[in-house]
Design a protein around this motif. Structure first.
Motif, PDB file in Angstrom:
ATOM      1  N   UNK A  12       0.833  -1.208   0.000  1.00  0.00           N
ATOM      2  CA  UNK A  12       0.000   0.000   0.000  1.00  0.00           C
ATOM      3  C   UNK A  12       0.865   1.255   0.000  1.00  0.00           C
ATOM      4  N   UNK A  13       1.973   1.226   0.712  1.00  0.00           N
ATOM      5  CA  UNK A  13       2.868   2.394   0.733  1.00  0.00           C
ATOM      6  C   UNK A  13       3.492   2.613  -0.643  1.00  0.00           C
ATOM      7  N   UNK A  14       3.804   1.517  -1.329  1.00  0.00           N
ATOM      8  CA  UNK A  14       4.352   1.645  -2.685  1.00  0.00           C
ATOM      9  C   UNK A  14       3.338   2.333  -3.598  1.00  0.00           C
ATOM     10  N   UNK A  15       2.056   2.068  -3.350  1.00  0.00           N
ATOM     11  CA  UNK A  15       1.002   2.689  -4.158  1.00  0.00           C
ATOM     12  C   UNK A  15       0.676   4.101  -3.714  1.00  0.00           C
ATOM     13  N   UNK A  16       1.394   4.609  -2.688  1.00  0.00           N
ATOM     14  CA  UNK A  16       1.229   5.994  -2.283  1.00  0.00           C
ATOM     15  C   UNK A  16       0.326   6.226  -1.087  1.00  0.00           C
ATOM     16  N   UNK A  17      -0.122   5.189  -0.415  1.00  0.00           N
ATOM     17  CA  UNK A  17      -1.005   5.351   0.738  1.00  0.00           C
ATOM     18  C   UNK A  17      -0.195   5.763   1.964  1.00  0.00           C
ATOM     19  N   UNK A  18      -0.765   6.671   2.765  1.00  0.00           N
ATOM     20  CA  UNK A  18      -0.124   7.085   3.998  1.00  0.00           C
ATOM     21  C   UNK A  18      -0.567   6.208   5.168  1.00  0.00           C
TER      22      UNK A  18
END
Length: 297
Positions: A191-197
Protein backbone atom coordinates in the motif's frame (compact mmCIF):
# COMPACT_ATOMS: atom_id res chain seq x y z
CA UNK A 1 -4.90 -77.11 11.62
CA UNK A 2 -3.37 -76.72 15.05
CA UNK A 3 -1.67 -73.52 14.02
CA UNK A 4 -4.91 -72.26 12.56
CA UNK A 5 -6.75 -73.01 15.80
CA UNK A 6 -4.13 -71.17 17.90
CA UNK A 7 -4.36 -68.19 15.59
CA UNK A 8 -8.14 -68.18 15.91
CA UNK A 9 -7.95 -68.24 19.72
CA UNK A 10 -5.40 -65.43 19.63
CA UNK A 11 -7.68 -63.34 17.44
CA UNK A 12 -10.59 -64.03 19.77
CA UNK A 13 -8.54 -62.76 22.72
CA UNK A 14 -7.52 -59.65 20.74
CA UNK A 15 -11.13 -58.96 19.80
CA UNK A 16 -12.19 -59.52 23.40
CA UNK A 17 -9.64 -57.04 24.70
CA UNK A 18 -10.67 -54.52 22.03
CA UNK A 19 -14.29 -54.95 23.02
CA UNK A 20 -13.46 -54.40 26.69
CA UNK A 21 -11.44 -51.29 25.85
CA UNK A 22 -14.30 -49.91 23.77
CA UNK A 23 -16.70 -50.59 26.62
CA UNK A 24 -14.42 -48.83 29.10
CA UNK A 25 -14.00 -45.92 26.68
CA UNK A 26 -17.76 -45.57 26.30
CA UNK A 27 -18.22 -45.76 30.07
CA UNK A 28 -15.54 -43.12 30.64
CA UNK A 29 -17.07 -40.88 28.01
CA UNK A 30 -20.52 -41.29 29.55
CA UNK A 31 -19.11 -40.44 32.99
CA UNK A 32 -17.40 -37.35 31.56
CA UNK A 33 -20.63 -36.19 29.90
CA UNK A 34 -22.49 -36.75 33.18
CA UNK A 35 -19.98 -34.62 35.07
CA UNK A 36 -20.25 -31.88 32.43
CA UNK A 37 -24.05 -31.95 32.60
CA UNK A 38 -23.96 -31.68 36.40
CA UNK A 39 -21.53 -28.75 36.22
CA UNK A 40 -23.66 -27.04 33.56
CA UNK A 41 -26.78 -27.44 35.71
CA UNK A 42 -24.94 -26.11 38.75
CA UNK A 43 -23.87 -23.09 36.70
CA UNK A 44 -27.29 -22.42 35.16
CA UNK A 45 -29.38 -23.15 38.29
CA UNK A 46 -28.80 -19.74 39.97
CA UNK A 47 -29.86 -17.97 36.77
CA UNK A 48 -33.04 -20.05 36.59
CA UNK A 49 -33.76 -19.13 40.22
CA UNK A 50 -33.22 -15.48 39.28
CA UNK A 51 -35.77 -15.68 36.45
CA UNK A 52 -38.35 -17.62 38.46
CA UNK A 53 -38.08 -15.49 41.61
CA UNK A 54 -38.53 -12.24 39.68
CA UNK A 55 -42.05 -13.43 38.77
CA UNK A 56 -43.01 -14.53 42.28
CA UNK A 57 -44.89 -12.63 44.93
CA UNK A 58 -42.96 -11.25 47.89
CA UNK A 59 -44.32 -13.88 50.29
CA UNK A 60 -43.66 -16.79 47.94
CA UNK A 61 -40.10 -15.64 47.25
CA UNK A 62 -39.51 -15.63 51.01
CA UNK A 63 -41.13 -18.99 51.75
CA UNK A 64 -39.85 -20.85 48.66
CA UNK A 65 -36.74 -19.05 47.39
CA UNK A 66 -35.42 -22.04 45.38
CA UNK A 67 -38.64 -22.93 43.58
CA UNK A 68 -38.31 -22.82 39.79
CA UNK A 69 -42.04 -22.57 39.05
CA UNK A 70 -43.96 -19.66 40.66
CA UNK A 71 -47.21 -20.80 42.24
CA UNK A 72 -48.63 -17.33 41.63
CA UNK A 73 -47.26 -15.65 38.51
CA UNK A 74 -46.75 -11.95 39.24
CA UNK A 75 -45.21 -9.03 37.37
CA UNK A 76 -45.49 -6.71 40.38
CA UNK A 77 -41.71 -6.43 40.66
CA UNK A 78 -41.36 -5.14 37.10
CA UNK A 79 -44.31 -2.78 37.49
CA UNK A 80 -42.66 -1.31 40.57
CA UNK A 81 -39.28 -1.08 38.86
CA UNK A 82 -40.57 0.91 35.91
CA UNK A 83 -43.35 2.79 37.68
CA UNK A 84 -42.14 3.55 41.20
CA UNK A 85 -38.39 3.93 40.83
CA UNK A 86 -35.77 5.67 38.71
CA UNK A 87 -34.98 2.42 36.90
CA UNK A 88 -35.75 3.86 33.41
CA UNK A 89 -33.39 6.77 34.13
CA UNK A 90 -30.68 4.36 35.24
CA UNK A 91 -31.10 2.33 32.07
CA UNK A 92 -30.90 5.46 29.92
CA UNK A 93 -27.72 6.62 31.65
CA UNK A 94 -26.10 3.20 31.34
CA UNK A 95 -27.04 2.96 27.68
CA UNK A 96 -25.54 6.37 26.88
CA UNK A 97 -22.31 5.66 28.75
CA UNK A 98 -21.99 2.15 27.34
CA UNK A 99 -22.52 3.12 23.70
CA UNK A 100 -20.09 6.06 23.86
CA UNK A 101 -17.45 4.08 25.77
CA UNK A 102 -17.75 1.08 23.45
CA UNK A 103 -17.32 3.25 20.34
CA UNK A 104 -14.40 5.06 21.96
CA UNK A 105 -12.63 1.88 22.98
CA UNK A 106 -13.00 0.30 19.56
CA UNK A 107 -11.44 3.39 17.97
CA UNK A 108 -8.74 4.28 20.49
CA UNK A 109 -7.74 0.70 21.37
CA UNK A 110 -7.28 -0.14 17.71
CA UNK A 111 -5.30 3.04 17.03
CA UNK A 112 -3.03 2.50 20.05
CA UNK A 113 -2.61 -1.19 19.21
CA UNK A 114 -1.62 -0.38 15.64
CA UNK A 115 0.87 2.25 16.80
CA UNK A 116 2.54 -0.25 19.15
CA UNK A 117 2.54 -3.00 16.54
CA UNK A 118 3.63 -1.13 13.42
CA UNK A 119 4.83 2.43 14.00
CA UNK A 120 8.43 2.68 15.26
CA UNK A 121 8.92 5.46 17.79
CA UNK A 122 11.32 6.10 20.63
CA UNK A 123 10.23 4.44 23.88
CA UNK A 124 7.79 2.01 22.28
CA UNK A 125 9.10 -0.85 24.40
CA UNK A 126 8.67 1.20 27.58
CA UNK A 127 5.10 2.10 26.63
CA UNK A 128 4.29 -1.56 26.03
CA UNK A 129 5.85 -2.55 29.34
CA UNK A 130 3.75 0.06 31.13
CA UNK A 131 0.69 -1.26 29.35
CA UNK A 132 1.32 -4.78 30.62
CA UNK A 133 2.05 -3.41 34.10
CA UNK A 134 -1.29 -1.57 34.15
CA UNK A 135 -3.08 -4.81 33.28
CA UNK A 136 -1.57 -6.46 36.34
CA UNK A 137 -2.78 -3.77 38.77
CA UNK A 138 -6.17 -4.46 40.44
CA UNK A 139 -8.71 -1.81 39.50
CA UNK A 140 -9.66 -1.13 43.11
CA UNK A 141 -6.12 0.13 43.78
CA UNK A 142 -6.62 2.93 41.26
CA UNK A 143 -9.96 4.18 42.59
CA UNK A 144 -8.58 6.90 44.87
CA UNK A 145 -6.03 8.20 42.30
CA UNK A 146 -8.79 8.13 39.69
CA UNK A 147 -11.06 10.19 41.93
CA UNK A 148 -8.28 12.72 42.60
CA UNK A 149 -7.55 13.12 38.88
CA UNK A 150 -11.22 13.46 37.95
CA UNK A 151 -11.79 16.00 40.70
CA UNK A 152 -8.67 17.99 39.80
CA UNK A 153 -9.78 18.21 36.16
CA UNK A 154 -13.24 19.49 37.23
CA UNK A 155 -14.88 16.40 35.72
CA UNK A 156 -16.38 15.07 38.92
CA UNK A 157 -20.13 14.50 38.88
CA UNK A 158 -20.45 15.07 35.14
CA UNK A 159 -20.94 13.05 31.98
CA UNK A 160 -17.30 13.60 31.07
CA UNK A 161 -16.23 12.14 34.40
CA UNK A 162 -18.31 9.04 33.75
CA UNK A 163 -17.18 8.52 30.16
CA UNK A 164 -13.70 9.92 29.47
CA UNK A 165 -11.68 7.72 31.90
CA UNK A 166 -13.23 4.61 30.31
CA UNK A 167 -12.61 5.48 26.66
CA UNK A 168 -9.48 3.34 26.43
CA UNK A 169 -8.35 0.24 28.29
CA UNK A 170 -5.06 -1.64 28.44
CA UNK A 171 -6.54 -5.07 27.71
CA UNK A 172 -8.12 -3.84 24.48
CA UNK A 173 -4.86 -2.27 23.30
CA UNK A 174 -3.05 -5.52 24.11
CA UNK A 175 -5.55 -7.58 22.07
CA UNK A 176 -5.43 -5.26 19.08
CA UNK A 177 -1.63 -5.10 19.12
CA UNK A 178 -1.41 -8.87 18.99
CA UNK A 179 -3.85 -9.08 16.09
CA UNK A 180 -2.14 -6.37 14.05
CA UNK A 181 1.17 -8.18 14.46
CA UNK A 182 -0.43 -11.28 12.88
CA UNK A 183 -1.10 -9.37 9.65
CA UNK A 184 1.87 -9.65 7.25
CA UNK A 185 3.77 -6.40 6.87
CA UNK A 186 3.92 -6.97 3.11
CA UNK A 187 0.27 -5.90 2.87
CA UNK A 188 1.09 -2.45 4.23
CA UNK A 189 4.34 -2.20 2.28
CA UNK A 190 2.46 -2.73 -0.97
CA UNK A 191 0.00 0.00 0.00
CA UNK A 192 2.87 2.39 0.73
CA UNK A 193 4.35 1.65 -2.68
CA UNK A 194 1.00 2.69 -4.16
CA UNK A 195 1.23 5.99 -2.28
CA UNK A 196 -1.01 5.35 0.74
CA UNK A 197 -0.12 7.08 4.00
CA UNK A 198 -0.35 5.73 7.54
CA UNK A 199 -3.92 6.88 8.15
CA UNK A 200 -5.11 5.55 4.79
CA UNK A 201 -3.44 2.19 5.43
CA UNK A 202 -4.95 1.96 8.89
CA UNK A 203 -8.54 2.88 8.05
CA UNK A 204 -8.81 1.44 4.52
CA UNK A 205 -6.67 -1.70 4.69
CA UNK A 206 -5.73 -2.84 8.20
CA UNK A 207 -8.95 -2.04 10.05
CA UNK A 208 -11.26 -3.88 7.59
CA UNK A 209 -9.04 -6.94 8.00
CA UNK A 210 -9.47 -6.76 11.78
CA UNK A 211 -13.20 -7.48 12.03
CA UNK A 212 -12.79 -10.54 14.35
CA UNK A 213 -10.70 -8.60 16.85
CA UNK A 214 -12.98 -5.55 16.57
CA UNK A 215 -16.00 -7.74 17.39
CA UNK A 216 -14.13 -9.12 20.39
CA UNK A 217 -13.26 -5.62 21.60
CA UNK A 218 -16.86 -4.50 21.07
CA UNK A 219 -18.26 -7.32 23.18
CA UNK A 220 -15.68 -6.91 25.95
CA UNK A 221 -16.08 -3.12 25.98
CA UNK A 222 -19.87 -3.27 26.04
CA UNK A 223 -19.87 -5.85 28.81
CA UNK A 224 -17.22 -4.05 30.85
CA UNK A 225 -18.80 -0.59 30.67
CA UNK A 226 -22.35 -1.91 31.14
CA UNK A 227 -21.33 -3.81 34.29
CA UNK A 228 -18.96 -1.14 35.64
CA UNK A 229 -19.68 -0.04 39.19
CA UNK A 230 -16.61 1.12 41.12
CA UNK A 231 -15.74 3.87 38.62
CA UNK A 232 -19.28 5.26 38.69
CA UNK A 233 -19.23 5.33 42.49
CA UNK A 234 -16.13 7.54 42.62
CA UNK A 235 -16.99 9.64 39.53
CA UNK A 236 -20.47 10.95 40.41
CA UNK A 237 -22.96 11.54 43.19
CA UNK A 238 -25.96 13.19 41.51
CA UNK A 239 -29.15 11.16 41.28
CA UNK A 240 -29.48 12.22 37.65
CA UNK A 241 -26.20 10.46 36.77
CA UNK A 242 -26.89 7.16 38.50
CA UNK A 243 -26.23 4.21 36.20
CA UNK A 244 -27.92 0.82 36.24
CA UNK A 245 -25.26 -0.96 38.28
CA UNK A 246 -25.17 1.80 40.86
CA UNK A 247 -28.97 1.95 41.04
CA UNK A 248 -29.34 -1.80 41.43
CA UNK A 249 -26.74 -1.69 44.19
CA UNK A 250 -28.96 0.85 45.94
CA UNK A 251 -31.93 -1.47 45.45
CA UNK A 252 -29.99 -4.29 47.06
CA UNK A 253 -29.44 -2.01 50.04
CA UNK A 254 -33.22 -1.59 50.39
CA UNK A 255 -33.73 1.87 48.93
CA UNK A 256 -37.31 1.13 47.82
CA UNK A 257 -38.73 -0.09 51.09
CA UNK A 258 -38.54 -2.72 53.80
CA UNK A 259 -38.42 -6.50 53.46
CA UNK A 260 -36.16 -8.74 51.43
CA UNK A 261 -37.68 -7.59 48.09
CA UNK A 262 -36.26 -10.62 46.29
CA UNK A 263 -38.50 -10.31 43.19
CA UNK A 264 -37.63 -6.63 42.80
CA UNK A 265 -33.89 -7.11 43.13
CA UNK A 266 -33.70 -10.20 40.95
CA UNK A 267 -35.97 -8.61 38.34
CA UNK A 268 -33.56 -5.68 38.08
CA UNK A 269 -30.62 -8.08 37.87
CA UNK A 270 -32.38 -10.06 35.11
CA UNK A 271 -33.00 -6.95 33.03
CA UNK A 272 -29.35 -6.00 33.43
CA UNK A 273 -28.21 -9.29 31.90
CA UNK A 274 -30.38 -9.06 28.78
CA UNK A 275 -28.33 -6.57 26.64
CA UNK A 276 -25.02 -8.32 27.27
CA UNK A 277 -26.53 -11.76 26.66
CA UNK A 278 -28.13 -10.65 23.41
CA UNK A 279 -24.90 -9.04 22.20
CA UNK A 280 -22.88 -12.16 23.01
CA UNK A 281 -25.26 -14.60 21.32
CA UNK A 282 -25.54 -12.42 18.21
CA UNK A 283 -21.79 -12.08 17.75
CA UNK A 284 -20.45 -15.26 19.35
CA UNK A 285 -19.50 -16.73 15.96
CA UNK A 286 -17.46 -13.63 15.15
CA UNK A 287 -15.35 -13.59 18.33
CA UNK A 288 -11.69 -13.24 17.51
CA UNK A 289 -9.92 -15.87 15.49
CA UNK A 290 -6.28 -14.84 15.31
CA UNK A 291 -5.92 -16.45 11.88
CA UNK A 292 -8.75 -14.43 10.33
CA UNK A 293 -7.78 -11.60 8.08
CA UNK A 294 -4.17 -12.71 7.68
CA UNK A 295 -2.78 -13.56 4.26
CA UNK A 296 0.13 -15.77 3.36
CA UNK A 297 3.42 -14.19 2.49
Amino acid sequence: MKTSGSFGRHMDRVRGRATRWRSRLRAGRAALYLVLVVLALAYVFPFLINVATSFKTESEATSDPLGLVPRTFSTAAYVKLFGASDFPLWMRNSLIVTLVVTAGRVLFDSMAGYALARIPFKGRGIVYALLVAIMSVPGVVLLIPKFLVINQLSMYDSWSGLIVPLLCDAAGVFIMKGFFESIPASVEEQARVDGAGTWRIFFSIVLPMSVPSLVTITILSFQGSWNELSHFIVASRSSGLVTLTKGVAQLSAGSLGQGNQYPLKLGAALIMTVPVAVLFFVFQRRIMDTTSGAVKE
